[in-house]
Design an enzyme around this catalytic site. Sequence first.
Site, PDB file in Angstrom:
ATOM      1  N   CYS A  75       0.774  -1.060  -0.026  1.00 61.83           N
ATOM      2  CA  CYS A  75       0.120   0.037  -0.027  1.00 61.83           C
ATOM      3  C   CYS A  75       0.672   1.203  -0.005  1.00 61.83           C
ATOM      4  O   CYS A  75       0.366   2.421  -0.516  1.00 61.83           O
ATOM      5  CB  CYS A  75      -0.954  -0.075   1.126  1.00 61.83           C
ATOM      6  SG  CYS A  75      -0.270  -0.246   2.960  1.00 61.83           S
ATOM      7  N   HIS A 112      -2.084   0.427   7.025  1.00 60.98           N
ATOM      8  CA  HIS A 112      -2.335   0.779   5.545  1.00 60.98           C
ATOM      9  C   HIS A 112      -2.005   2.223   5.247  1.00 60.98           C
ATOM     10  O   HIS A 112      -1.845   3.140   6.254  1.00 60.98           O
ATOM     11  CB  HIS A 112      -3.776   0.728   5.405  1.00 60.98           C
ATOM     12  CG  HIS A 112      -4.411   1.008   4.012  1.00 60.98           C
ATOM     13  ND1 HIS A 112      -3.713  -0.272   3.356  1.00 60.98           N
ATOM     14  CD2 HIS A 112      -5.323   1.377   3.648  1.00 60.98           C
ATOM     15  CE1 HIS A 112      -4.338   0.090   1.870  1.00 60.98           C
ATOM     16  NE2 HIS A 112      -5.361   0.987   2.153  1.00 60.98           N
ATOM     17  N   ASP A 133      -8.232   5.688  -1.988  1.00 64.96           N
ATOM     18  CA  ASP A 133      -7.439   4.836  -1.783  1.00 64.96           C
ATOM     19  C   ASP A 133      -6.862   3.904  -2.944  1.00 64.96           C
ATOM     20  O   ASP A 133      -7.690   3.133  -3.508  1.00 64.96           O
ATOM     21  CB  ASP A 133      -8.208   3.841  -0.832  1.00 64.96           C
ATOM     22  CG  ASP A 133      -7.262   2.718  -0.163  1.00 64.96           C
ATOM     23  OD1 ASP A 133      -7.833   2.053   0.947  1.00 64.96           O
ATOM     24  OD2 ASP A 133      -5.962   2.647  -0.558  1.00 64.96           O
TER      25      ASP A 133
END
Lengths: 319, 655
Positions: free
Chosen positions: B410, B454, B470
């Site tokens: 991520c 994250h 995201d």
Amino acid sequence: MNAPLSPRIADGPTPTSGRAPIVLTQRRVYILPTKQGLLYATMLALMLIGAINYNLGLGYVLTFLLAGLGIIALLHTWRNLAGLAITVGRTEPVFAGDPAVHEIRIDSVVTFVRPSIGVAPPGMPPVFVDVPAQDSCIARISMPTQRRGWQPLDTVRVSTTFPLGLFRAWSNVAIDSVVLAYPRPEADGPPLPAVSGEDAGAGVTGAGSDDFASFRSYSPGDSLKHVAWKAAARSDVLLVKQFAGSAGRERWLEWRDVHPALPLEPALARLARWVLLAEEGGERYGLRLPGTEIAPGGGHDHRDHCLEALALFDGKVTR
Amino acid sequence: MKVVAPRLSTGRVLALLGCILLVLAPHATRLPLWIAAVAAWSLGLRAVFAWRGWGLPKTWMLLILAASAAVGIWLSYGQLFGRDAAVALLILMLCLKLMELRAERDAYVLILLGYFLVITDFLYSQSIPTALYLLICVWFVTACLIAFQYRDRPPRPTAVLRQAGWMLAQAAPLMLVFFLLFPRVQGPLWGFPQAAYGAVSGLSDTMAPGSLSSLSLSDDVAFRVDFTTPPPTPARLYWRGPVMWDFDGRTWRAGDSAPLPLAEERPQTGQDVIRYVVTLEPHNLRWLFGADLPAQRPKDSLLTHDYQMFALRPVRQRMRYAMSSQLNYRIGLTESPRNIERALRLPQGFNPRSLEFARQLQQAHPDAKEIVRNALLLFREKPFFYTLVPPELGRDSVDEFLFTTRRGFCEHFASSFVFLMRAAGVPARIVTGYQGGVFNPIGAYLIVRQSEAHAWAEVWLDGEGWVRIDPTAAVSPQRIESGIAAAMPLGEPLPLMVRTDNALLRQLRFGLDAAANGWNQWVLGYTPERQLRIFERVGFGKANWQNLALALSAATALVLAVLSVLLLRKLRRPLRDPVQVLWDDFSRKLSRRGLPRRPGEGPVDYVRRVTAGQPTLAGDVAQIGALYTRLRYGASSGNARELAELRRRVRAFRP
């Protein structure tokens, strides 16, 4: 100085055996924290402060668990002592200077064992016993003797700190145990005096008895020096040698023989030694003191009787 | 039978040494090597002394050793009174005291030190296994304490252990009463306890390629959440942590963020409000985590303009805070030019290809939203892979990732996306934190582990403010929907506890975590507020310390009363032989007539004496005596009929 003859002695060898035991009831048992208990409390306080300061949940758990343990210890220690029954046991006479042993019997009717019950005479460290369940045990207290005569033990302190040593439960028990201390025999001194002419008998001189005459069977109390051991080894029967001259020969141990040549105590010491020598020699001997006359005889009981008279002699010359 | 024993018995000394070894063992890993060595050596040496019966060293030698110990501590820790230094000093003093162990007094001091060492262990760990181990240690040390109280004959180890166990069990109810009702005081009492926590995993204020993927190798719990409103699906939960603004070509940094003025704290639109309580594990930094967007923050916390939540002091102890969040929100509609400029800043001379791509996007789409959408299209259409073990990236990390390797975690996605946005003229920033979490059916709370860490992006759009984008969701939607375990194929090095494949393991994991959580909440987290709240709820009156103290005294008295009855009733009613009871009744009746039984007088003698004294009673007395003798000593032992006969006769006996 000398205690007067106690009426208790008349009952026999266990003068206080007729007494009821003293039971340590609730009211008689006291309990207080020991020094170690106070130290424990200090430790707990420090732990609590630490737990608060560092926010330790388990620190609280431990502190409170140990605090609970301390409180439980109070119950356990008290329970260890309460309900015991104290009785005075038998005593044996000793010679002045030897330790006098008092026996204290402790009875317990409960179903659990009571470890580490301490019995202490005033001013002395305790003697510890483990009292079994529903049974009794004996604590032997040894006290030094300086003089002859009655050695009383009036009170003992029965205490315990079991199981954690944080509390002490105790009770002061009034007992009346006495031990008779005979006068200490002289270490060395003149031998037995010659048998005087007053005595009936063969008049053969010499303290020893060399003329073997005959055998007779052994009765308890006979001097073991006169037992015919070789014969006994052959036949399993104990026989005592009888000597000519010993049958009828008697001696008298007289007060006037030692006093006023010696002061009171050394005089008694010498007489005591003579009694022992006479007994060792297997003679028949009697004791004559002002106010007391013990007919000649032999054996352990006779010896004890003479020594007792010497122990309790109050020194008053009545004639 | 002994007068006070002057010397300690070898067996008990060795037992005490064993107990101390047990208590010291957990400390061994935390102490400097030399202290652990000294402790082991002194224990061994003292054991040998006890075994061989050698004499102990003189006091002056020990004093010199004590002084050297203090110097050693100073050198190792730099101080004498901090938490770790003090514990190490305590351990060294205990080792020296071992050498002075001569009398019962010394043994007692050592036992108290042993108890104290147990509590110092709690400074480092209070987990359930630690608690169980130390409970066993306390049991053994208490057994030692009892063993030293046997002054006549040394006891058997099993007997002493059993007694210690019983006493601790009896103390447990008192402990519970005190634990619940003893008025709690909020610590700390002095200064700040320097909880020097060692390496604790967690997010930091920098992010470089590889920082979050390495964090995913840890299955440590970051925090747990108890929802008071119905919990949303984990996919909607983005837990906000450090917000990164500054990029140097490789690493993103959070930098300083000004606090948010109180007036602006309430974001617009009030839909989807969730209320919850977070139990945060210590992580040595000041971040407090809340779901986007924090609406009502805990007291003693600080909110920055980018909605990071800070505690006043670094989180070094587990803490619990209640707050609420709005899942639908709008922030930053009017953003200061300085912040906008900061959100567009990029370092010179890095990633030329990405810069070119972004410039093309900017030229093709005047609308910022279109730029965003097209950038995301890149991630969707090209073959990107979401993996924990991506290849290493060089100087132009964004270029290599976007156009060459296309394998990353991520942080790579977020970092490259924000780079593109900034290059295309859209203000953007990176938000790190945690995403989702796993719901524990046992206990009904959400577990968020470090592996759920994250990174995502926020872009500033005119008229909408800061909007969350995201990019990971474009590449691996399962990550957002179902958590990291579902998104990672089996080959990836996810820690065992995070995997969801084995159902049995999962149940076990849930059960263990629920137990740990319950422990954390009720034993370790029993704060003064909680205590007062429970007290009020139970309904004992107003919750203040006076009422608490009253309740404590009452409960203690009650427990003590019950325990006293249980412990002391054995004193009152000892089990007695019924035959003996009857004989005593018989003797008592006769004693009222002047013929008491003498202590130690047997039945035959007694009967004879009574018959001689009172011939009229001869027949009855003789029969009773014979019955008693048979029952007590002879053939009829246990014969119920004869016992009944004896009972009848004794009852009817009237001297």
